[in-house]
Motif scaffolding. Structure first.
Motif, PDB file in Angstrom:
ATOM      1  N   ARG B 373      -4.270 -21.526  26.200  1.00  0.00           N
ATOM      2  CA  ARG B 373      -3.094 -22.063  25.220  1.00  0.00           C
ATOM      3  C   ARG B 373      -4.023 -22.732  24.253  1.00  0.00           C
ATOM      4  NH1 ARG B 373       0.777 -25.154  29.466  1.00  0.00           N
ATOM      5  NH2 ARG B 373      -0.767 -25.585  30.874  1.00  0.00           N
ATOM      6  N   VAL B 374      -3.150 -23.211  23.140  1.00  0.00           N
ATOM      7  CA  VAL B 374      -3.618 -23.751  22.062  1.00  0.00           C
ATOM      8  C   VAL B 374      -3.879 -25.362  22.431  1.00  0.00           C
ATOM      9  CG1 VAL B 374      -3.170 -22.245  20.293  1.00  0.00           C
ATOM     10  CG2 VAL B 374      -1.663 -24.222  20.857  1.00  0.00           C
ATOM     11  N   ASN B 375      -3.084 -25.967  23.209  1.00  0.00           N
ATOM     12  CA  ASN B 375      -3.182 -27.250  23.267  1.00  0.00           C
ATOM     13  C   ASN B 375      -4.256 -27.843  24.398  1.00  0.00           C
ATOM     14  OD1 ASN B 375      -1.497 -26.030  24.903  1.00  0.00           O
ATOM     15  ND2 ASN B 375      -0.443 -27.814  25.795  1.00  0.00           N
ATOM     16  N   GLY B 376      -4.535 -29.157  24.218  1.00  0.00           N
ATOM     17  CA  GLY B 376      -5.358 -29.613  25.241  1.00  0.00           C
ATOM     18  C   GLY B 376      -6.965 -29.761  24.798  1.00  0.00           C
ATOM     19  N   THR B 377      -7.698 -30.580  25.434  1.00  0.00           N
ATOM     20  CA  THR B 377      -8.944 -30.629  24.956  1.00  0.00           C
ATOM     21  C   THR B 377      -9.763 -29.963  25.824  1.00  0.00           C
ATOM     22  OG1 THR B 377      -9.274 -32.288  26.756  1.00  0.00           O
ATOM     23  CG2 THR B 377      -8.310 -33.219  24.734  1.00  0.00           C
ATOM     24  N   ASP B 378     -11.128 -29.698  25.331  1.00  0.00           N
ATOM     25  CA  ASP B 378     -11.947 -29.024  26.154  1.00  0.00           C
ATOM     26  C   ASP B 378     -12.230 -29.238  27.639  1.00  0.00           C
ATOM     27  OD1 ASP B 378     -12.679 -27.386  23.679  1.00  0.00           O
ATOM     28  OD2 ASP B 378     -14.246 -28.993  23.080  1.00  0.00           O
ATOM     29  N   GLU B 379     -11.987 -30.680  27.981  1.00  0.00           N
ATOM     30  CA  GLU B 379     -11.955 -31.280  29.378  1.00  0.00           C
ATOM     31  C   GLU B 379     -10.810 -30.513  30.224  1.00  0.00           C
ATOM     32  OE1 GLU B 379     -12.333 -33.314  26.404  1.00  0.00           O
ATOM     33  OE2 GLU B 379     -14.577 -32.861  26.582  1.00  0.00           O
ATOM     34  N   GLN B 380     -10.017 -30.443  29.452  1.00  0.00           N
ATOM     35  CA  GLN B 380      -8.688 -30.093  30.161  1.00  0.00           C
ATOM     36  C   GLN B 380      -8.475 -28.355  30.487  1.00  0.00           C
ATOM     37  OE1 GLN B 380      -5.889 -32.178  27.426  1.00  0.00           O
ATOM     38  NE2 GLN B 380      -4.855 -32.752  29.119  1.00  0.00           N
ATOM     39  N   TYR B 381      -8.903 -27.842  29.501  1.00  0.00           N
ATOM     40  CA  TYR B 381      -8.926 -26.266  29.661  1.00  0.00           C
ATOM     41  C   TYR B 381     -10.205 -25.659  29.710  1.00  0.00           C
ATOM     42  CZ  TYR B 381      -4.264 -27.383  28.949  1.00  0.00           C
ATOM     43  OH  TYR B 381      -2.924 -27.688  29.043  1.00  0.00           O
ATOM     44  N   VAL B 382     -10.341 -25.043  31.073  1.00  0.00           N
ATOM     45  CA  VAL B 382     -11.717 -24.565  31.021  1.00  0.00           C
ATOM     46  C   VAL B 382     -11.517 -23.052  31.541  1.00  0.00           C
ATOM     47  CG1 VAL B 382     -13.894 -24.348  32.550  1.00  0.00           C
ATOM     48  CG2 VAL B 382     -12.997 -26.485  31.611  1.00  0.00           C
ATOM     49  N   ASN B 383     -12.084 -22.079  30.888  1.00  0.00           N
ATOM     50  CA  ASN B 383     -11.742 -20.723  31.420  1.00  0.00           C
ATOM     51  C   ASN B 383     -12.305 -20.445  33.060  1.00  0.00           C
ATOM     52  OD1 ASN B 383     -12.197 -17.882  31.841  1.00  0.00           O
ATOM     53  ND2 ASN B 383     -13.063 -17.421  29.950  1.00  0.00           N
ATOM     54  N   PRO B 384     -11.440 -20.145  33.738  1.00  0.00           N
ATOM     55  CA  PRO B 384     -11.699 -20.183  35.002  1.00  0.00           C
ATOM     56  C   PRO B 384     -12.727 -19.221  35.437  1.00  0.00           C
ATOM     57  CG  PRO B 384      -9.769 -19.365  34.970  1.00  0.00           C
ATOM     58  CD  PRO B 384     -10.025 -19.983  33.436  1.00  0.00           C
ATOM     59  N   LEU B 385     -12.846 -18.250  34.689  1.00  0.00           N
ATOM     60  CA  LEU B 385     -13.936 -16.909  35.094  1.00  0.00           C
ATOM     61  C   LEU B 385     -15.435 -17.187  34.332  1.00  0.00           C
ATOM     62  CD1 LEU B 385     -11.272 -13.955  34.687  1.00  0.00           C
ATOM     63  CD2 LEU B 385     -12.179 -15.098  36.802  1.00  0.00           C
ATOM     64  N   ALA B 386     -15.402 -18.546  33.653  1.00  0.00           N
ATOM     65  CA  ALA B 386     -16.594 -18.402  32.800  1.00  0.00           C
ATOM     66  C   ALA B 386     -17.839 -19.009  33.945  1.00  0.00           C
ATOM     67  CB  ALA B 386     -16.503 -19.512  31.703  1.00  0.00           C
ATOM     68  N   THR B 387     -18.890 -18.538  33.720  1.00  0.00           N
ATOM     69  CA  THR B 387     -20.117 -19.098  34.420  1.00  0.00           C
ATOM     70  C   THR B 387     -21.160 -19.389  33.448  1.00  0.00           C
ATOM     71  OG1 THR B 387     -21.365 -16.810  34.379  1.00  0.00           O
ATOM     72  CG2 THR B 387     -19.886 -17.235  36.384  1.00  0.00           C
ATOM     73  N   LYS B 388     -22.225 -19.855  33.965  1.00  0.00           N
ATOM     74  CA  LYS B 388     -23.347 -20.224  33.137  1.00  0.00           C
ATOM     75  C   LYS B 388     -23.802 -19.022  32.455  1.00  0.00           C
ATOM     76  CE  LYS B 388     -23.354 -24.583  34.335  1.00  0.00           C
ATOM     77  NZ  LYS B 388     -22.704 -25.706  33.471  1.00  0.00           N
ATOM     78  N   GLU B 389     -23.743 -17.642  33.091  1.00  0.00           N
ATOM     79  CA  GLU B 389     -24.286 -16.655  32.446  1.00  0.00           C
ATOM     80  C   GLU B 389     -23.434 -16.099  31.265  1.00  0.00           C
ATOM     81  OE1 GLU B 389     -25.572 -13.677  35.054  1.00  0.00           O
ATOM     82  OE2 GLU B 389     -26.918 -15.195  36.139  1.00  0.00           O
ATOM     83  N   GLY B 390     -22.089 -16.568  31.157  1.00  0.00           N
ATOM     84  CA  GLY B 390     -21.247 -16.097  30.093  1.00  0.00           C
ATOM     85  C   GLY B 390     -19.941 -15.509  31.145  1.00  0.00           C
ATOM     86  N   MET B 391     -18.883 -14.722  30.398  1.00  0.00           N
ATOM     87  CA  MET B 391     -17.602 -14.546  30.796  1.00  0.00           C
ATOM     88  C   MET B 391     -17.397 -13.031  30.558  1.00  0.00           C
ATOM     89  SD  MET B 391     -16.092 -16.625  27.971  1.00  0.00           S
ATOM     90  CE  MET B 391     -17.419 -17.789  27.876  1.00  0.00           C
ATOM     91  N   PRO B 392     -16.305 -12.540  31.380  1.00  0.00           N
ATOM     92  CA  PRO B 392     -15.821 -11.264  31.286  1.00  0.00           C
ATOM     93  C   PRO B 392     -14.983 -11.167  30.122  1.00  0.00           C
ATOM     94  CG  PRO B 392     -14.695 -12.163  32.962  1.00  0.00           C
ATOM     95  CD  PRO B 392     -15.597 -13.279  32.652  1.00  0.00           C
ATOM     96  N   GLY B 393     -14.873  -9.938  29.708  1.00  0.00           N
ATOM     97  CA  GLY B 393     -13.880  -9.727  28.439  1.00  0.00           C
ATOM     98  C   GLY B 393     -13.653  -8.237  28.393  1.00  0.00           C
ATOM     99  N   TYR B 394     -12.845  -7.773  27.152  1.00  0.00           N
ATOM    100  CA  TYR B 394     -12.345  -6.410  27.038  1.00  0.00           C
ATOM    101  C   TYR B 394     -12.379  -5.976  25.870  1.00  0.00           C
ATOM    102  CZ  TYR B 394      -7.657  -7.676  26.240  1.00  0.00           C
ATOM    103  OH  TYR B 394      -6.583  -7.952  25.827  1.00  0.00           O
ATOM    104  N   ALA B 395     -12.673  -4.987  25.530  1.00  0.00           N
ATOM    105  CA  ALA B 395     -12.632  -4.349  24.115  1.00  0.00           C
ATOM    106  C   ALA B 395     -11.858  -3.221  24.199  1.00  0.00           C
ATOM    107  CB  ALA B 395     -14.289  -3.941  23.493  1.00  0.00           C
ATOM    108  N   VAL B 396     -10.914  -3.198  23.123  1.00  0.00           N
ATOM    109  CA  VAL B 396      -9.725  -2.007  22.953  1.00  0.00           C
ATOM    110  C   VAL B 396     -10.104  -1.246  21.635  1.00  0.00           C
ATOM    111  CG1 VAL B 396      -8.222  -3.604  22.115  1.00  0.00           C
ATOM    112  CG2 VAL B 396      -7.299  -1.606  23.268  1.00  0.00           C
ATOM    113  N   GLN B 397     -10.235   0.063  21.858  1.00  0.00           N
ATOM    114  CA  GLN B 397     -10.484   0.972  20.707  1.00  0.00           C
ATOM    115  C   GLN B 397      -9.034   1.442  19.861  1.00  0.00           C
ATOM    116  OE1 GLN B 397     -13.400   2.736  23.464  1.00  0.00           O
ATOM    117  NE2 GLN B 397     -14.238   3.545  21.648  1.00  0.00           N
ATOM    118  N   TRP B 398      -8.339   2.039  20.800  1.00  0.00           N
ATOM    119  CA  TRP B 398      -6.949   2.428  20.094  1.00  0.00           C
ATOM    120  C   TRP B 398      -5.965   2.567  21.102  1.00  0.00           C
ATOM    121  CZ3 TRP B 398      -6.279   6.831  22.579  1.00  0.00           C
ATOM    122  CH2 TRP B 398      -7.470   7.707  22.864  1.00  0.00           C
ATOM    123  N   LEU B 399      -4.717   2.555  20.538  1.00  0.00           N
ATOM    124  CA  LEU B 399      -3.428   2.642  21.453  1.00  0.00           C
ATOM    125  C   LEU B 399      -2.904   4.285  20.944  1.00  0.00           C
ATOM    126  CD1 LEU B 399      -1.204   1.545  23.592  1.00  0.00           C
ATOM    127  CD2 LEU B 399      -0.074   0.991  21.468  1.00  0.00           C
TER     128      LEU B 399
END
Lengths: 441, 907
Positions: B373-399
């Motif tokens: 969400r938009v609120n909160g500081t960096d300390e308060q909100y951390v991507n739980p799936l993030a690791t030191k090597e990066g994080m998962p995501g997805y890319a979408v082409q079309w619907l």
């Protein structure tokens, strides 16, 4: 979209469930339906409340809220120091209470939370969200047939989003055309229009007649317990017919005459403040003429472009300004908009104070809830909501400051409002009681 | 006989038996404890015989059962026990009285009283009749009352004037939906919407303070496009168009999160939705947060320091795992899930086939990513799936949306209403007609261009912009209205009513047409008025059943309300009309046909909604302090409900033994739910049948996440409440509510004392113990499961002076809980057999498969007939079980034997 909410008004409150009722007696047994288990009808409410003082409610949600730093007073209690925004309402200081440290429990999700503002239904952004009844519809169900229209659902810049939801969790589309509302309340329909509306109600009654006939015939063919079921059906049909009849009587009754020019619709969403003023004027007129007792107004600031304010330079859309990120320029522009919100409220209070009813000012008979689903739009936060509660015959002139870390439930204010309307049942949505520190005058 | 018994009891009540030493059975053998309420609340001294009072009747049945079972008088009472002859004489007297009374009621009224359709059935009946499968009607009707735990009994299905008003509105709405479906029907169109057009260009923050996790970014062939992202290269180019994608590392928390595609279904109907994309991996160390300075042209971003757990959208890699993607339909701010698929590191196309209502929008969203969400500081909100090597995501082409996919039945609803009469749009100023809601046509943006962006409302949150609807008024043209009206109405009544058309009904509803038409309302409105009358009339709304044995028509209705939760189709009605349905073989064949039809899923869903309270899955939400790892985990909750539905559907389909209800070697899982259960090897969003590991504690209903969730309150679990629920629903033992003076024992989340320790005292009280020895064992065994049904060894607790567990919830907030006292899941059965944990508990239960089957069959009898297994039904009910025994009480066999039984075939 036809957004008028007129015609027969039907109570939709979930009646006391038989099961709950029977919990004390163990198993569910076939008891006759008790009075208390039926939705309260207008007649029941009328017998209790017709002689009583008419009470009204206007609930306004600005879905981008107000700058918290300029809205909330620093000190609490009756001798609180007015905040910059509240100074603009100083003339009415004794007529409102400012409330801090409140929110709806479990109502999160940022912007979508506006549709829970009057329902307090949790998790409005969740993928399985179903809304529940809103405060105004709860009121309208109970006393809706006392007035020409049971309730008005209004909006500025938002035909797609309103504050009113029926007992079945169905959205009532808001009206944003002032002319439509004005016509509905005050414009004498042509005889043909009246006839068309009466015919619509009569059509309902003729359908009910036909099915009641069939029910009577079937009753002859079944056993005694089954007959009881059909009789209940028959009674329901007759109840509904009576209510249609009540609505029909309203159609024939001449509409009140007001000395206010029929408003022209403002099409440009940038003229937000003009549209808002028109809605406030209509609300006052509706209350003055006792055309309804319950009005909601959604200020869809999110869907508002760059607002035109004479003499001011506004460069960004309302939504964009709300995400000011503490940039001075944006903060200053947002302050201009917020101050206009306050000024228009002051004008509304003035108007309601100038009108009187049975020796009391209309403001004392009308509760005005002005607030937002967002405590701080910059952060999409749904806690610490800005709430201003005015009029209605309370001991105002105070700042009720609750815990900003552990918010006090806002639905408790709804409980107090219902009590003021004489409809108190001690509970609304996730309330825990009536609002602490808020007393009737 | 009744008189005798009444006299006996009145006498007992009137005179104090201990003084008189009188002759009654109670005086001799029961009074010592059961006069003046010295034990568990049964005071035989004042017990009347008043069988009309259901409580009183049940009390007598209970007395009889306990005497028959030898539970009373208690074993410890050694002297002065009744002789077998005494006992037999007394129980015979009581049984005969009860039987005579109930038989009288049955003869007069039948087993169940007449009922109306409940709102599930009403919705299905209208959907089937008018062919409007997308129409959401159930939620527009008032909630139904419950009796015997289901919404199938006339005792609780009341009719109020609110109900009547809603019937009128719903019938009118459903018919206008059928008309809309036939109005200026849009052609089947393939619309491909490219992500770059619909949702692209939100690469850089347009607002100060936006967390970078929420931003989208351009992706091409699993790689970043820094130039595009910076706005120095075009967003799209013809050469790469098909391969261009838009990426994201977060899921919806609120409106601004998911992809809205700017598509609204142009008409109600069936659509094929295809989505193309793939999973990616995104480096960390992105900008924590942007700040802007200046206005207009001068405006420039001022950066903060990079943060390890924020995405760096200029460094993108091939995905390291699959990502489940949910597809949702949304209208007026309310969303419903309509499908799910998996993105793999290689581009894939997922496809779902769905019914959409007109105007519904399509949204897509990753199901397991950071709900930021938009609120909160960096300390308060951390991507739980993030690791030191990066994080998962997805890319979408079309619907891509294809539809509406029409078939011969698409306009059948309209044809039922108006035959082949044409419909036309009324011009402005023309009077009358029927208002229909239509959707403003969607114009896909031209290929390669971005001019359509503004129309999508891109830049603001979804659902706040314009409404997709506009109103038109239509009229149906008839050259000979009165003849057409009678012809159409007669046909409609025949289709709607579950009995032959009676002339009186035709005239009654034709009268409505005549009146309306005479007033000048026009043909269409006048017909709808007559039809509305039909659809809210008692003959449609009520289930008509003659006393005694059901005739074939009533049997057909009962059968389809049982197995389809709807009214009979033409084939079933034809069988009934020919008078064949009551023949056992025919009935068996129809039962099989209905069960094999996809509509039987309605039975599964409605039955489990009530039997297992699945409809209450959202009644509580996980505590944001103790269980924020479950907060916003909609996919887990959805999978949990589906598991239970699919499991029951499988028992039914494969005719598996009823004991599977208690323990099974399989269940239905997808990846999310399997991870929740700690079961390896299940990959992907699709639910599938999974064989459970031999030592798994899962299997059966009790250990399903759905059941464990509806029996908890989101913050704590109570062995009493869970135990009571399991005892009633799964074991079929009814326990009476606690005396009103007893205070409930509430779990303490501070971590100093367990609920079990608190309960111990309570259970020492003999009055409490009589029920708690039955109720608590399943509750104790299930203490190993938390509020969402995950296994636990220790309770979670919150205290200011204890450091919380490290970790982050899906919402990015750090955990606030710590692990407290250990869970004790041991217990003993009422008969003294001990168990160490849920596995042993289940084994003990499953050893008595008849008891498990008996309970399931009881629940099915209520659902199928609207009445419980009553005292006089016991013989026939046991015969049902007997007939199913050879098949180890196969669930389908139970259903079939219930249908064949007298209980089912008698009103």
């Amino acid at each position: 979209m036809n957004t008028k909410y007129r015609g027969p008004f039907i109570a939709t409150r979930k009646p006391l469930s038989r099961r709950r009722f029977l919990q004390g007696t163990g198993v569910g047994m076939a008891l006759p339906l008790l009075e208390a288990m039926l939705p309260r009808t207008a007649r029941a409410a009328a017998s209790a409340g017709a002689a009583a003082t008419p009470r009204r409610m206007l609930a306004v949600c600005n879905n981008l809220g107000l700058r918290p730093d300029l809205f909330f007073p620093a000190s609490a209690g009756r001798d609180y120091q007015a905040s910059p925004y509240l100074k603009l309402l100083d003339a009415h200081r004794s007529a409102f209470t400012v409330i801090s440290g409140v929110s709806h429990p479990n109502v999160d999700g940022g912007h979508p939370a506006d549709i829970s503002f009057l329902t307090a239904a949790p998790h409005p952004a969740s993928s399985s969200f179903r809304n529940t009844i809103s405060l105004d519809q709860y009121i309208a169900e109970r006393i809706g047939t006392l007035t020409r229209v049971p309730s008005l659902t209004l909006a500025v810049n938002g035909a797609a989003r309103g504050l009113s939801w029926t007992g079945a969790g169905v959205a009532i589309p808001p009206e944003e055309r002032a002319s439509e509302v004005f016509n509905q309340l005050f414009l004498q329909g042509t005889p043909e229009q009246v006839e068309a509306q009466v015919r619509r109600l009569d059509t309902g009654r003729s359908i009910l007649d036909a099915v009641a006939d069939q029910a009577k015939e079937l009753e002859g063919e079944v056993g005694s317990r089954d007959r009881g079921r059909l009789e209940q059906y028959f009674t329901s049909v007759r109840d509904l017919e009576r209510r249609l009849q009540e609505s029909r009587e309203w159609e024939r009754r001449p509409k009140p005459v007001v000395s206010y020019p029929a408003p022209a619709d403002i099409a440009n969403p940038a003229q937000y403040m003009d549209k808002l003023k028109a809605m406030y004027d209509l609300a006052r007129l509706a209350f003055e003429t006792d055309s309804t007792r319950s009005i909601t107004l959604m200020l869809n600031s999110v869907a508002t472009p760059v607002v035109i304010i004479p003499g001011e330079t506004i460069t960004d859309s309302y939504h964009n300004l709300s995400h000011h990120g503490k940039a001075e320029e944006k903060l200053a522009q947002l302050k201009v908009l917020d101050e206009w919100q306050m000024k228009l409220l002051a004008q509304l209070f003035d108007g309601l104070k100038a009108a009187s009813e049975q020796g009391e000012t209309l403001l004392d008979r009308t509760m005005i809830l002005y607030g937002s689903n967002l405590g701080d739009a910059n952060a999409h936060s749904t806690v610490n909501l800005p709430i201003l509660f005015a009029g209605g015959g309370f001991r105002h002139g105070q700042h009720l400051a609750f815990d900003r870390a552990q918010n006090y439930p806002l639905p408790n204010l709804f409980v107090s409002m219902l009590e003021r309307m004489g409809l108190g049942e001690g509970k609304f949505a996730s309330s825990t009681g009536a609002m602490r520190g808020l007393e009737m005058a | 006989m009744i008189a005798t018994l009444t006299l006996l009891c009145r006498a007992a009540a009137a005179e104090d038996p201990r003084v008189k030493g009188s002759t009654g059975f109670f005086d001799h053998y029961c009074g010592e404890c059961h006069y003046e309420d010295q034990s568990g609340g049964l005071d035989l001294g004042v017990l009347d015989f008043d069988p009309d009072n259901r409580d009183n009747f049940a009390t007598w049945v209970r007395i009889l059962d306990r005497l028959d079972a030898g539970e009373m008088p208690p074993k410890k009472r050694t002297k002065d026990r009744p002789t077998p002859a005494d006992l037999a004489a007394f129980t015979h007297t009581v049984a005969t009285s009860l039987t005579n009374f109930e038989a009288g009621v049955t003869a007069r009224d039948g087993r169940a009283i007449q009922r109306r359709l409940n709102r599930y059935e009403y919705e299905n009946a209208l959907r089937d009749l008018l062919n409007v499968p997308w129409a959401q009607l159930k939620d527009k009707l008032p909630a139904d009352g419950e009796a015997y735990r289901f919404n199938k009994s006339g005792e609780a299905l009341d009719v109020s004037f609110v109900q009547m008003e809603r019937y009128l509105a719903v019938a009118d709405y459903a018919m206008r939906q059928a008309m809309s479906a036939a109005f200026e029907r849009p052609r089947n169109t393939v619309r491909r919407i490219y992500a770059r057009d619909a949702i692209g260009q939100r690469y850089r923050p347009s607002e100060n303070g936006t967390l970078s996790d929420r931003l989208m970014f351009p992706v091409l062939d699993s790689h970043a496009q820094p130039e595009v992202r910076a706005g120095r290269a075009p967003n799209s180019s013809p050469a790469t168009r098909e391969r261009e994608a838009v990426g994201k590392v977060s899921s919806i928390f609120s409106d601004a999160g998911g992809y809205g595609w700017g598509f609204n279904a142009p008409a109600a109907g069936r659509y094929r939705i295809r989505l193309k994309g793939y999973s990616i991996w995104v480096s960390g160390g992105g900008i924590g947060r942007w700040f802007y300075e200046g206005q207009g042209e001068e405006k420039a971003p001022v950066y903060w320091l990079p943060v390890w757990h924020r995405p760096n959208a200029d460094e993108i890699w091939r995905g390291r795992n699959d990502e489940p993607i949910g597809i949702y339909a949304q209208s007026s701010g309310q969303t419903r899930p309509i499908g799910a698929m998996d993105f793999t590191p290689k581009p894939t196309v997922g496809e779902v086939d769905v019914q959409l209502a007109a105007g519904e929008a399509i949204r897509t969203d990753a199901m397991r990513l950071f709900r930021t969400r938009v609120n909160g500081t960096d300390e308060q909100y951390v991507n739980p799936l993030a690791t030191k090597e990066g994080m998962p995501g997805y890319a979408v082409q079309w619907l891509e949306i294809t539809g509406p996919l029409d078939d011969a039945r698409t306009t059948s609803g309209y044809e039922l209403l108006f035959g082949s009469l044409p419909m036309r749009r009324l011009a402005e100023g023309e009077k009358g007609g029927v208002p229909l809601e239509t959707v403003v046509p969607y114009n896909p943006p031209p290929v390669g261009g971005f001019s359509g962006l503004a129309a999508f409302g891109v830049g603001g949150p979804g659902g706040f912009g314009r409404s997709p609807f506009s109103n038109v008024r239509v009229e149906v043209q008839s050259a000979s209205p009165r003849q057409d009206a009678e012809r159409l109405l007669r046909h409609f009544i025949q289709a709607a009513y579950r009995r032959p058309v009676e002339e009186a009904d035709v005239q009654r509803f034709l009268g409505l047409f005549e009146r309306e038409f005479g007033l000048g309302s026009g043909f269409a409105r006048s017909m709808l008025t007559a039809y509305t009358g039909v659809l809210v009339s008692p003959a449609f709304v009520f289930v008509e059943e003659p006393r005694g044995r059901l005739d074939d028509r009533a049997l057909a209705t009962r059968l389809s309300l049982f197995l389809w939760n709807s009214t009979p189709d033409a084939a079933l009605r034809a069988r009934a009309e020919r008078g064949e349905l009551h023949q056992p073989a025919v009935l068996r064949a129809e039962t099989a046909r209905l069960l094999e039809d996809p509509k039987s899923r309605r039975f599964v869903d409605a039955f489990t909604d009530y039997w297992l309270d699945l409809r209450k899955i959202d009644d509580t939400s996980p505590s944001s302090t103790i269980y924020n790892d479950y907060e916003l985990d909609e996919p887990l909750k959805t999978a949990a409900v589906e598991e239970t539905q699919l499991f029951f559907a499988e028992l039914l389909r494969a005719n598996l033994p009823a004991r599977n209800v208690v323990d099974s070697d399989f269940t239905w899982l997808n990846e999310r739910l399997a991870r929740h259960y700690g079961i390896p090897g299940v990959v992907g969003a699709r639910m599938r049948r999974v064989r459970l590991p031999a030592d798994s504690e899962r299997g059966g209903l009790m250990t399903m996440a759905s059941v464990l969730k509806v029996t908890a309150n989101g913050t704590t679990t109570s062995p009493v409440l869970r135990g009571h629920w399991i005892t009633e629903r799964i074991l079929g033992i009814e326990t009476r509510p606690p005396p009103p003076t007893v205070k409930a024992v509430e779990p303490d989340i501070r971590g100093a004392v367990t609920i079990r320790q608190q309960l111990a005292k309570h259970r020492d009280n003999p009055t409490c113990a009589s029920c708690h020895t039955k109720m608590d064992p399943p509750g104790f065994a299930l203490e190993s499961f938390d509020v969402m049904g995950a296994h636990r060894e220790r309770y979670r607790a919150v205290a200011d002076d204890v450091k919380p567990e490290p970790g982050y919830g899906m919402n990015g907030q750090a955990f606030a809980f710590h692990y407290g006292l250990p869970v004790d899941s041991t217990g003993e059965m009422p008969d003294g057999r001990a168990f160490r944990d849920i596995k042993e508990f289940k084994r003990l239960l499953a050893s008595d498969e008849t008891a498990v089957a008996r309970n399931l069959a009881r629940q099915l009898v209520v659902f199928a007939t609207g009445a419980p297994v009553r005292f006089t039904d016991r013989g026939e009910f046991e015969r049902i079980l007997e007939r199913a025994r050879a098949r180890q009480y196969g669930v389908r066999t139970l259903v079939e034997e219930i249908v064949q039984s007298e209980l089912f075939q008698t009103k």
